[in-house]
Scaffold this active site. Structure first.
Site, PDB file in Angstrom:
ATOM      1  N   GLY A 151       0.855  -1.230  -0.157  1.00 45.60           N
ATOM      2  CA  GLY A 151       0.224  -0.003   0.044  1.00 45.60           C
ATOM      3  C   GLY A 151       0.615   1.217  -0.132  1.00 45.60           C
ATOM      4  CB  CYS A 152       1.598   3.798   2.831  1.00 48.38           C
ATOM      5  SG  CYS A 152      -0.340   4.144   2.906  1.00 48.38           S
ATOM      6  CB  VAL A 153       5.926   0.613   1.416  1.00 54.84           C
ATOM      7  CG1 VAL A 153       7.306   0.518   0.991  1.00 54.84           C
ATOM      8  CG2 VAL A 153       5.732   0.855   2.979  1.00 54.84           C
TER       9      VAL A 153
END
Length: 211
Positions: A151-153
Protein backbone atom coordinates in the site's frame (compact mmCIF):
# COMPACT_ATOMS: atom_id res chain seq x y z
CA UNK A 1 13.12 -25.20 -14.65
CA UNK A 2 10.32 -24.27 -12.23
CA UNK A 3 7.71 -21.64 -13.01
CA UNK A 4 9.30 -19.37 -10.40
CA UNK A 5 12.71 -19.78 -12.04
CA UNK A 6 11.10 -19.04 -15.42
CA UNK A 7 9.61 -15.85 -14.00
CA UNK A 8 12.90 -14.71 -12.51
CA UNK A 9 14.76 -15.43 -15.74
CA UNK A 10 12.12 -13.58 -17.75
CA UNK A 11 12.32 -10.50 -15.54
CA UNK A 12 16.11 -10.60 -15.47
CA UNK A 13 16.21 -10.19 -19.24
CA UNK A 14 14.35 -6.90 -19.02
CA UNK A 15 14.79 -5.53 -15.52
CA UNK A 16 18.13 -6.70 -14.15
CA UNK A 17 19.43 -3.26 -13.24
CA UNK A 18 20.45 -1.41 -10.11
CA UNK A 19 20.74 2.34 -9.59
CA UNK A 20 22.52 2.30 -6.23
CA UNK A 21 22.36 4.65 -3.28
CA UNK A 22 22.63 8.39 -3.69
CA UNK A 23 25.15 10.63 -1.97
CA UNK A 24 22.64 12.67 0.09
CA UNK A 25 19.97 10.27 1.35
CA UNK A 26 17.00 10.70 3.66
CA UNK A 27 15.29 7.91 5.58
CA UNK A 28 11.50 7.76 5.35
CA UNK A 29 9.58 5.67 7.87
CA UNK A 30 6.08 5.18 6.51
CA UNK A 31 3.00 4.84 8.72
CA UNK A 32 4.32 2.75 11.60
CA UNK A 33 1.08 3.50 13.46
CA UNK A 34 -0.34 1.81 16.54
CA UNK A 35 -3.29 0.29 14.67
CA UNK A 36 -0.97 -2.21 12.99
CA UNK A 37 0.33 -3.39 16.37
CA UNK A 38 -2.99 -3.51 18.25
CA UNK A 39 -4.41 -7.06 18.56
CA UNK A 40 -8.03 -7.13 17.50
CA UNK A 41 -7.75 -4.07 15.30
CA UNK A 42 -8.79 -4.53 11.66
CA UNK A 43 -5.32 -3.36 10.60
CA UNK A 44 -3.43 -5.60 13.01
CA UNK A 45 -0.59 -7.41 11.25
CA UNK A 46 2.44 -9.36 12.41
CA UNK A 47 4.87 -6.56 11.62
CA UNK A 48 6.87 -6.27 14.84
CA UNK A 49 10.02 -7.50 13.11
CA UNK A 50 9.62 -4.88 10.38
CA UNK A 51 9.48 -2.12 13.00
CA UNK A 52 12.49 -3.54 14.83
CA UNK A 53 14.45 -3.56 11.56
CA UNK A 54 13.34 -0.01 10.78
CA UNK A 55 14.44 1.17 14.21
CA UNK A 56 17.91 -0.27 13.62
CA UNK A 57 18.10 1.51 10.26
CA UNK A 58 16.93 4.70 11.94
CA UNK A 59 19.69 4.44 14.55
CA UNK A 60 22.28 4.05 11.79
CA UNK A 61 20.81 6.98 9.86
CA UNK A 62 20.85 9.26 12.88
CA UNK A 63 24.43 8.30 13.70
CA UNK A 64 25.39 9.25 10.15
CA UNK A 65 23.55 12.58 10.26
CA UNK A 66 21.02 11.45 7.66
CA UNK A 67 17.64 13.22 7.89
CA UNK A 68 14.76 11.08 9.16
CA UNK A 69 11.15 11.61 8.08
CA UNK A 70 8.23 9.86 9.79
CA UNK A 71 4.83 9.76 8.13
CA UNK A 72 1.42 9.20 9.61
CA UNK A 73 -2.17 9.44 8.44
CA UNK A 74 -4.43 12.03 10.06
CA UNK A 75 -7.99 12.88 9.02
CA UNK A 76 -10.43 15.58 10.04
CA UNK A 77 -12.83 14.16 12.66
CA UNK A 78 -15.48 13.91 9.95
CA UNK A 79 -13.17 12.14 7.49
CA UNK A 80 -14.03 14.81 4.94
CA UNK A 81 -10.42 15.26 3.77
CA UNK A 82 -9.97 11.53 3.10
CA UNK A 83 -11.82 11.61 -0.21
CA UNK A 84 -12.25 8.37 -2.14
CA UNK A 85 -9.43 6.64 -0.25
CA UNK A 86 -11.29 7.06 3.05
CA UNK A 87 -14.54 6.07 1.35
CA UNK A 88 -13.04 2.82 0.02
CA UNK A 89 -10.75 1.64 2.83
CA UNK A 90 -12.87 1.27 5.97
CA UNK A 91 -9.97 0.75 8.45
CA UNK A 92 -8.84 4.32 7.78
CA UNK A 93 -11.31 5.33 10.47
CA UNK A 94 -8.49 4.44 12.85
CA UNK A 95 -6.73 7.60 11.75
CA UNK A 96 -9.34 10.22 12.59
CA UNK A 97 -7.63 13.05 14.46
CA UNK A 98 -7.20 12.18 18.12
CA UNK A 99 -7.51 8.41 17.74
CA UNK A 100 -4.91 6.50 19.80
CA UNK A 101 -4.60 4.08 16.88
CA UNK A 102 -2.97 6.83 14.86
CA UNK A 103 -0.11 7.23 17.32
CA UNK A 104 3.34 6.02 16.35
CA UNK A 105 4.08 2.38 17.11
CA UNK A 106 6.19 1.00 19.95
CA UNK A 107 9.58 2.71 20.23
CA UNK A 108 8.96 5.16 17.40
CA UNK A 109 8.31 8.43 19.16
CA UNK A 110 9.78 11.15 16.90
CA UNK A 111 12.93 12.94 18.01
CA UNK A 112 12.82 16.73 17.98
CA UNK A 113 15.02 16.93 14.89
CA UNK A 114 12.92 14.49 12.85
CA UNK A 115 10.29 15.66 10.40
CA UNK A 116 6.73 14.34 10.70
CA UNK A 117 4.67 14.43 7.51
CA UNK A 118 0.93 13.85 7.93
CA UNK A 119 -0.89 12.63 4.86
CA UNK A 120 -4.38 11.61 3.77
CA UNK A 121 -3.50 9.38 0.82
CA UNK A 122 -1.18 6.38 0.29
CA UNK A 123 1.92 8.20 -0.95
CA UNK A 124 4.03 10.31 1.40
CA UNK A 125 4.49 12.69 -1.53
CA UNK A 126 0.89 13.14 -2.72
CA UNK A 127 -0.65 16.34 -1.37
CA UNK A 128 2.32 17.07 0.93
CA UNK A 129 5.41 19.28 0.77
CA UNK A 130 7.80 16.34 1.12
CA UNK A 131 9.31 16.48 -2.38
CA UNK A 132 10.06 20.20 -2.22
CA UNK A 133 11.36 19.89 1.35
CA UNK A 134 13.83 17.16 0.37
CA UNK A 135 14.88 18.95 -2.81
CA UNK A 136 15.51 22.20 -0.95
CA UNK A 137 17.68 20.28 1.53
CA UNK A 138 19.81 18.86 -1.29
CA UNK A 139 18.55 15.31 -0.82
CA UNK A 140 19.08 13.14 -3.90
CA UNK A 141 17.81 9.78 -2.66
CA UNK A 142 15.46 8.12 -0.20
CA UNK A 143 15.57 4.95 1.85
CA UNK A 144 12.09 3.59 2.51
CA UNK A 145 10.81 1.53 5.43
CA UNK A 146 7.24 1.13 6.55
CA UNK A 147 3.74 -0.27 6.35
CA UNK A 148 2.26 -1.66 4.32
CA UNK A 149 4.47 -2.95 1.54
CA UNK A 150 1.61 -3.31 -0.94
CA UNK A 151 0.00 0.00 0.00
CA UNK A 152 1.67 3.13 1.26
CA UNK A 153 5.24 1.86 0.81
CA UNK A 154 4.64 1.01 -2.82
CA UNK A 155 2.81 4.29 -3.49
CA UNK A 156 5.61 6.29 -1.87
CA UNK A 157 8.20 4.30 -3.81
CA UNK A 158 6.62 5.06 -7.17
CA UNK A 159 6.25 8.75 -6.34
CA UNK A 160 9.81 9.00 -5.00
CA UNK A 161 11.14 7.67 -8.28
CA UNK A 162 8.78 9.92 -10.22
CA UNK A 163 10.10 12.96 -8.35
CA UNK A 164 13.65 12.05 -9.34
CA UNK A 165 14.96 10.51 -6.12
CA UNK A 166 17.07 7.39 -6.22
CA UNK A 167 15.00 5.00 -4.16
CA UNK A 168 15.93 2.05 -1.97
CA UNK A 169 13.39 -0.12 -0.15
CA UNK A 170 14.59 -2.06 2.89
CA UNK A 171 12.98 -5.49 2.62
CA UNK A 172 13.12 -6.50 6.29
CA UNK A 173 11.94 -3.06 7.42
CA UNK A 174 8.66 -3.25 5.50
CA UNK A 175 5.64 -5.33 6.39
CA UNK A 176 2.21 -6.40 5.22
CA UNK A 177 -0.69 -8.43 6.54
CA UNK A 178 0.31 -11.44 4.40
CA UNK A 179 3.56 -12.67 2.90
CA UNK A 180 2.17 -12.94 -0.64
CA UNK A 181 1.46 -9.22 -1.29
CA UNK A 182 4.61 -8.32 0.63
CA UNK A 183 6.87 -10.45 -1.54
CA UNK A 184 5.05 -9.67 -4.79
CA UNK A 185 5.32 -5.93 -4.27
CA UNK A 186 8.98 -6.08 -3.23
CA UNK A 187 9.62 -8.05 -6.42
CA UNK A 188 7.81 -5.53 -8.60
CA UNK A 189 9.32 -2.45 -6.97
CA UNK A 190 12.78 -3.93 -7.42
CA UNK A 191 12.06 -4.62 -11.08
CA UNK A 192 10.82 -1.16 -12.01
CA UNK A 193 11.08 1.59 -9.45
CA UNK A 194 13.72 1.02 -6.78
CA UNK A 195 16.50 -1.14 -5.45
CA UNK A 196 15.11 -3.53 -2.86
CA UNK A 197 17.95 -4.09 -0.42
CA UNK A 198 18.64 -5.85 2.85
CA UNK A 199 18.97 -4.21 6.24
CA UNK A 200 22.64 -5.17 6.56
CA UNK A 201 23.51 -3.51 3.26
CA UNK A 202 21.71 -0.29 4.18
CA UNK A 203 23.31 -0.12 7.61
CA UNK A 204 26.74 -0.68 6.09
CA UNK A 205 26.08 2.11 3.57
CA UNK A 206 24.96 4.49 6.31
CA UNK A 207 27.94 3.65 8.49
CA UNK A 208 30.18 4.43 5.53
CA UNK A 209 28.76 7.96 5.37
CA UNK A 210 30.27 8.72 8.79
CA UNK A 211 33.83 8.31 7.48
Amino acid sequence: MSSEEDLLANYKKAYDNRVGFGSRPALIMIDFCQAYFEPGNALYSEVDEALESALRVRAAARAAGVPVVLTNVVYHPTGFDGGRFYEKAMPLKNFLKGSPMGAFGPGLEPFDDELVVSKQYPSAFFGTSLASTLTAAGIDSVILTGLTTSGCVRATCVDAMSHGFRTAVVAEACGDRHAAPHEANLFDMNAKYADVVGEAEVVAFLEGLKA
